[in-house]
Design an enzyme around this catalytic site. Sequence first.
Site, PDB file in Angstrom:
ATOM      1  N   VAL A 133       3.869  16.112   4.936  1.00 57.63           N
ATOM      2  CA  VAL A 133       5.231  16.282   4.443  1.00 57.63           C
ATOM      3  C   VAL A 133       5.439  17.765   4.172  1.00 57.63           C
ATOM      4  O   VAL A 133       4.679  18.385   3.421  1.00 57.63           O
ATOM      5  CB  VAL A 133       5.463  15.464   3.152  1.00 57.63           C
ATOM      6  CG1 VAL A 133       6.874  15.686   2.629  1.00 57.63           C
ATOM      7  CG2 VAL A 133       5.207  13.990   3.406  1.00 57.63           C
ATOM      8  N   LYS A 178      -8.428   8.105   1.276  1.00 59.62           N
ATOM      9  CA  LYS A 178      -7.216   7.498   1.820  1.00 59.62           C
ATOM     10  C   LYS A 178      -7.544   6.279   2.684  1.00 59.62           C
ATOM     11  O   LYS A 178      -6.796   5.311   2.715  1.00 59.62           O
ATOM     12  CB  LYS A 178      -6.394   8.534   2.595  1.00 59.62           C
ATOM     13  CG  LYS A 178      -5.812   9.619   1.686  1.00 59.62           C
ATOM     14  CD  LYS A 178      -4.967   9.018   0.561  1.00 59.62           C
ATOM     15  CE  LYS A 178      -4.273  10.066  -0.277  1.00 59.62           C
ATOM     16  NZ  LYS A 178      -3.368   9.488  -1.276  1.00 59.62           N
ATOM     17  N   TYR A 220     -10.936  13.582   1.228  1.00 59.42           N
ATOM     18  CA  TYR A 220      -9.542  13.126   1.291  1.00 59.42           C
ATOM     19  C   TYR A 220      -9.427  11.958   2.271  1.00 59.42           C
ATOM     20  O   TYR A 220      -8.870  10.907   1.940  1.00 59.42           O
ATOM     21  CB  TYR A 220      -8.628  14.276   1.718  1.00 59.42           C
ATOM     22  CG  TYR A 220      -7.181  13.880   1.865  1.00 59.42           C
ATOM     23  CD1 TYR A 220      -6.368  13.740   0.740  1.00 59.42           C
ATOM     24  CD2 TYR A 220      -6.619  13.644   3.108  1.00 59.42           C
ATOM     25  CE1 TYR A 220      -5.030  13.383   0.865  1.00 59.42           C
ATOM     26  CE2 TYR A 220      -5.286  13.283   3.247  1.00 59.42           C
ATOM     27  CZ  TYR A 220      -4.505  13.157   2.122  1.00 59.42           C
ATOM     28  OH  TYR A 220      -3.192  12.798   2.253  1.00 59.42           O
ATOM     29  N   ASN A 262       0.805   6.756  -6.328  1.00 55.95           N
ATOM     30  CA  ASN A 262       1.117   7.902  -5.491  1.00 55.95           C
ATOM     31  C   ASN A 262       0.376   9.167  -5.914  1.00 55.95           C
ATOM     32  O   ASN A 262       0.765  10.258  -5.535  1.00 55.95           O
ATOM     33  CB  ASN A 262       2.631   8.156  -5.515  1.00 55.95           C
ATOM     34  CG  ASN A 262       3.053   9.199  -4.508  1.00 55.95           C
ATOM     35  OD1 ASN A 262       2.467   9.336  -3.450  1.00 55.95           O
ATOM     36  ND2 ASN A 262       4.071   9.957  -4.848  1.00 55.95           N
TER      37      ASN A 262
END
Length: 167
Positions: free
Chosen positions: A111, A82, A78, A10
């Site tokens: 989030v 990912k 990024y 994570n």
Amino acid sequence: MGGLDIMVNNAGTAGPTALIEDISLEEWHNCLNINLTSAFLGTQLAIPRIKESDNLGGSIINLSSAAGKFGFPLRSPYSAAKWAIVGMTKYLAVYFAQKGIRVNCLSPTGVYNNHPENFVEKLSNIIPMGRMADIDEYKGAIVFLCSSASSYMTGENMVIDGGKTVW
């Protein structure tokens, strides 16, 4: 303690916010190292412990992002990292399937974490549910992926994004 049953990769950083031509090689490498290489190294370290486990097999859960499915403007390293997490998940799932080790991926969307109001509004406007996720909304998916309820699931990328990637 009898080995390792569950590994959750994570680590992450959003990386630089810039056009690809304005990102330095150092910024590119830093973002890939945190988002991708750390998952590779964590998995490499965990595998011998998972094989030692008293439990038959184990579960590795990689955290990607909805940005790994569709890209994210101004976040090219990024998005690349990912997206690569999803590919690495699929590779590892095939590689470890016969050893009873399941490897799956979770791809959340933004989030909420005290982001600036203009960011929240822009992102919320492109999510059909009209809001960012709360951190607690991913706990059930993680528990599912860790549990025997997903014992016949490997190599999957579970996207939970308020409907963002259906557009």
